[in-house]
Design a protein around this motif. Sequence first.
Motif, PDB file in Angstrom:
ATOM      1  N   GLU A 115       0.832  -1.211   0.000  1.00  0.00           N
ATOM      2  CA  GLU A 115       0.000   0.000   0.000  1.00  0.00           C
ATOM      3  C   GLU A 115       0.858   1.248   0.000  1.00  0.00           C
ATOM      4  O   GLU A 115       0.568   2.221  -0.692  1.00  0.00           O
ATOM      5  N   VAL A 116       1.919   1.201   0.809  1.00  0.00           N
ATOM      6  CA  VAL A 116       2.805   2.357   0.879  1.00  0.00           C
ATOM      7  C   VAL A 116       3.478   2.577  -0.468  1.00  0.00           C
ATOM      8  O   VAL A 116       3.570   3.693  -0.964  1.00  0.00           O
ATOM      9  N   VAL A 144       8.250  13.844  -3.823  1.00  0.00           N
ATOM     10  CA  VAL A 144       7.647  12.501  -3.773  1.00  0.00           C
ATOM     11  C   VAL A 144       6.676  12.389  -2.596  1.00  0.00           C
ATOM     12  O   VAL A 144       5.579  11.848  -2.731  1.00  0.00           O
ATOM     13  N   LEU A 145       7.062  12.955  -1.448  1.00  0.00           N
ATOM     14  CA  LEU A 145       6.167  12.881  -0.285  1.00  0.00           C
ATOM     15  C   LEU A 145       4.901  13.704  -0.505  1.00  0.00           C
ATOM     16  O   LEU A 145       3.805  13.290  -0.108  1.00  0.00           O
ATOM     17  N   VAL A 146       5.037  14.855  -1.156  1.00  0.00           N
ATOM     18  CA  VAL A 146       3.851  15.665  -1.433  1.00  0.00           C
ATOM     19  C   VAL A 146       2.916  14.921  -2.381  1.00  0.00           C
ATOM     20  O   VAL A 146       1.696  14.911  -2.202  1.00  0.00           O
ATOM     21  N   VAL A 147       3.507  14.249  -3.390  1.00  0.00           N
ATOM     22  CA  VAL A 147       2.674  13.475  -4.314  1.00  0.00           C
ATOM     23  C   VAL A 147       2.001  12.313  -3.573  1.00  0.00           C
ATOM     24  O   VAL A 147       0.823  12.028  -3.792  1.00  0.00           O
ATOM     25  N   ALA A 148       2.757  11.675  -2.662  1.00  0.00           N
ATOM     26  CA  ALA A 148       2.166  10.589  -1.881  1.00  0.00           C
ATOM     27  C   ALA A 148       1.000  11.115  -1.042  1.00  0.00           C
ATOM     28  O   ALA A 148      -0.053  10.475  -0.943  1.00  0.00           O
ATOM     29  N   ALA A 171      -4.641   6.154   6.223  1.00  0.00           N
ATOM     30  CA  ALA A 171      -3.992   7.216   5.455  1.00  0.00           C
ATOM     31  C   ALA A 171      -2.774   7.749   6.200  1.00  0.00           C
ATOM     32  O   ALA A 171      -1.702   7.922   5.616  1.00  0.00           O
ATOM     33  N   VAL A 172      -2.945   7.986   7.480  1.00  0.00           N
ATOM     34  CA  VAL A 172      -1.829   8.496   8.283  1.00  0.00           C
ATOM     35  C   VAL A 172      -0.695   7.471   8.305  1.00  0.00           C
ATOM     36  O   VAL A 172       0.475   7.814   8.181  1.00  0.00           O
ATOM     37  N   PHE A 173      -1.093   6.190   8.418  1.00  0.00           N
ATOM     38  CA  PHE A 173      -0.082   5.134   8.408  1.00  0.00           C
ATOM     39  C   PHE A 173       0.730   5.158   7.114  1.00  0.00           C
ATOM     40  O   PHE A 173       1.962   5.086   7.131  1.00  0.00           O
ATOM     41  N   VAL A 174       0.034   5.258   5.988  1.00  0.00           N
ATOM     42  CA  VAL A 174       0.726   5.250   4.697  1.00  0.00           C
ATOM     43  C   VAL A 174       1.724   6.405   4.622  1.00  0.00           C
ATOM     44  O   VAL A 174       2.862   6.241   4.188  1.00  0.00           O
ATOM     45  N   LEU A 175       1.295   7.576   5.101  1.00  0.00           N
ATOM     46  CA  LEU A 175       2.192   8.740   5.052  1.00  0.00           C
ATOM     47  C   LEU A 175       3.409   8.535   5.944  1.00  0.00           C
ATOM     48  O   LEU A 175       4.540   8.823   5.549  1.00  0.00           O
ATOM     49  N   TRP A 176       3.156   8.026   7.152  1.00  0.00           N
ATOM     50  CA  TRP A 176       4.272   7.786   8.064  1.00  0.00           C
ATOM     51  C   TRP A 176       5.249   6.781   7.456  1.00  0.00           C
ATOM     52  O   TRP A 176       6.460   6.977   7.453  1.00  0.00           O
TER      53      TRP A 176
END
Lengths: 357, 302
Positions: free
Chosen positions: A200-201, B274-278, B6-11
């Motif tokens: 997913e990540v 890349v993080l902003v796109v994520a 969502a928060v998990f994916v970002l972290w």
Amino acid sequence: MSLPTSALGAGEPASPRGVGGAAGDVEAFGVGGEASRAGGSGGGIRGAGPDGSGGLAGTLGRGSGGAGRGLGARGPGARGFVGRRFGGLGALGALGVPQWIALGFLVLLVVAAVVPWLLAPGDPLAIAPAEAFRPPGWGHPFGTDESGRDIYTRVVHGTGASLVIGVAATAIGVALALVLGVAAALGGRVVDFGVSRFLEVLFAFPGLLLALLVITVYGPGIVTSTIAVGLATAPGYARIIRAQTRSVASSAYVEAAVVLGRSRGRILGRHILPNAIAPVFVLVTLGVGQAIVWAAALSYLGLGAEPPAAEWGAMLFAGKNYVATAWWMTFFPGLAIVLSAAAATVLGRALQRRGPR
Amino acid sequence: MRLVGAVFVLWAAATLTFFGLRLIPGDPAQAILGGPGSQASAEALAQVRAEYGLDQPIGVQYVAQLGRLATGDLGTSYSLKSPVADIIGSQIGGTLLLAALALLVAWVIALGLAVWSTRGGRVAAAVGSTLEIVAAAVPHFWLATVLVLIFSTALRWFPAVSTAGPEGLVLPVLTLALPLAGFLGQVMRESVLNALEAPFTLSARARGESETGVRWRHVLRHGALPGVALSGWAFGWLISGAVVVETVFARPGLGRTLLNAVQLRDVPLVVGVVLVVALGYVLMTLATDAATRLVDPRARFS
């Protein structure tokens, strides 16, 4: 590696847990059964199609089940479908005109890759400044570039490099995906949870971005860009392989093998893996076309193979500054990429519809 | 629950990039001072290390990095020597406009094709398989070249280099939209075909509704569903396509910034983009989940 207890509820021919666990897949069968292409269309490079709906929350059942089905899961349903449609014709009998053209083109590509001088006897790197920027015509069917090199010769001689990059990148991606996908499907809850979240990540770094990240770390070049494309395509494959392995593991014939008291190793080796891996061949066919396109995109951006190498992407990069004055410098290498990818797609889809033998 | 995901994916994305970048061969302090060729003095290196916190243990650096990210601080670009957040802020508008317009155009084309091409017949079937090939096999860089040759070099309708005005947007938007329309059209077509065979279509016909009525009132909604669900994926795809398209049309934006940063190996800038796109991908996925619930009552109960 332990098999999921839900699918192998020993001694319970139709354990409620087993059915419940596969509910998502069953639902997808209902949809996919009518048109296996529906699921198949999702099997694209980044797990597009119904697959994409799985997105964040990891709602695996709906999307990925469809993809697995689209890839032609073997089993009673798939048999019936394939049989109805093709009446047990052989592999070649099921090919239509577009598939034959695609096959012919692929044969031509392989010839160009293995014995390029047979199709283009000239030297792809030989410069002739007096002949620079000749438009397509007699003597130079695809024209010449800024140093007078013959574009046709360069396109033919570039086939090998482009094909090798495409195949190598796909091999890297699929190999990685097999490990991740099979481990997730059969490795128990914890492994599945870990791998699924990891995927997913990776999905949050769309397409080219993952490849660009890899190139930032290791620097541009042909090897890095090939690895980068392989890594970037792996998550999509892994998701499909995971779904496929899961649906095989919860199928009636695996359950039958359990009831018959076969050992776990035997079930894994003789029933689950062969059936789960079969659709990978379809993925590879589709994937090579995509990988060629992606690697060419990186070369076009100046991050892959470098001019004056006779590689399609590098030729595009070289021709980029002459688009308005010498369109043939980018048009023909680009056309070679488009036709290769199209041929791979047409054949891959045909294989997909037919299902694995 | 979805928010937690969502928060998990970002972290995880931030963590993955942080540790992934530790794999870079060579000394980051060296990179900040202009790469291996710059022959920076030992004092300068030590100063840079202290300034960027590179002399701290990796755990401390990691926590500090997460803390900075949480407050929107993406670090300082090696090459441009200004805050990454500011650079992205100044470039993102053009790219978002490009992506949004391309998504809209792709949607219109795809939906139109899906509804029209399922009326049956040979032409329609051919359209279906052509979409597939266009989506899978026509790369942006080549499509852009062909569009420039036709509409710019030959017809002179639109500029080959993207200008500020609306006419400069036409070719970049088309380049991004056409392959995406192929993808979406293909998926929508399948769901329209499924909907046409569904019982509710039969009952609508039995009530005496016209073919057009059936299609626009009942089937269209189903055709749109996968398109909505795929929009999160499409967003990411468009941004990565923008890298190529902005380069071809010499259009300023996030994509070109990213490419320059990759070429200069400007790590903070690449990671920032890349993080902003994520983040954008995650937000889009949340939004499309919500939109799916809106369009599809069934999703509310599952």
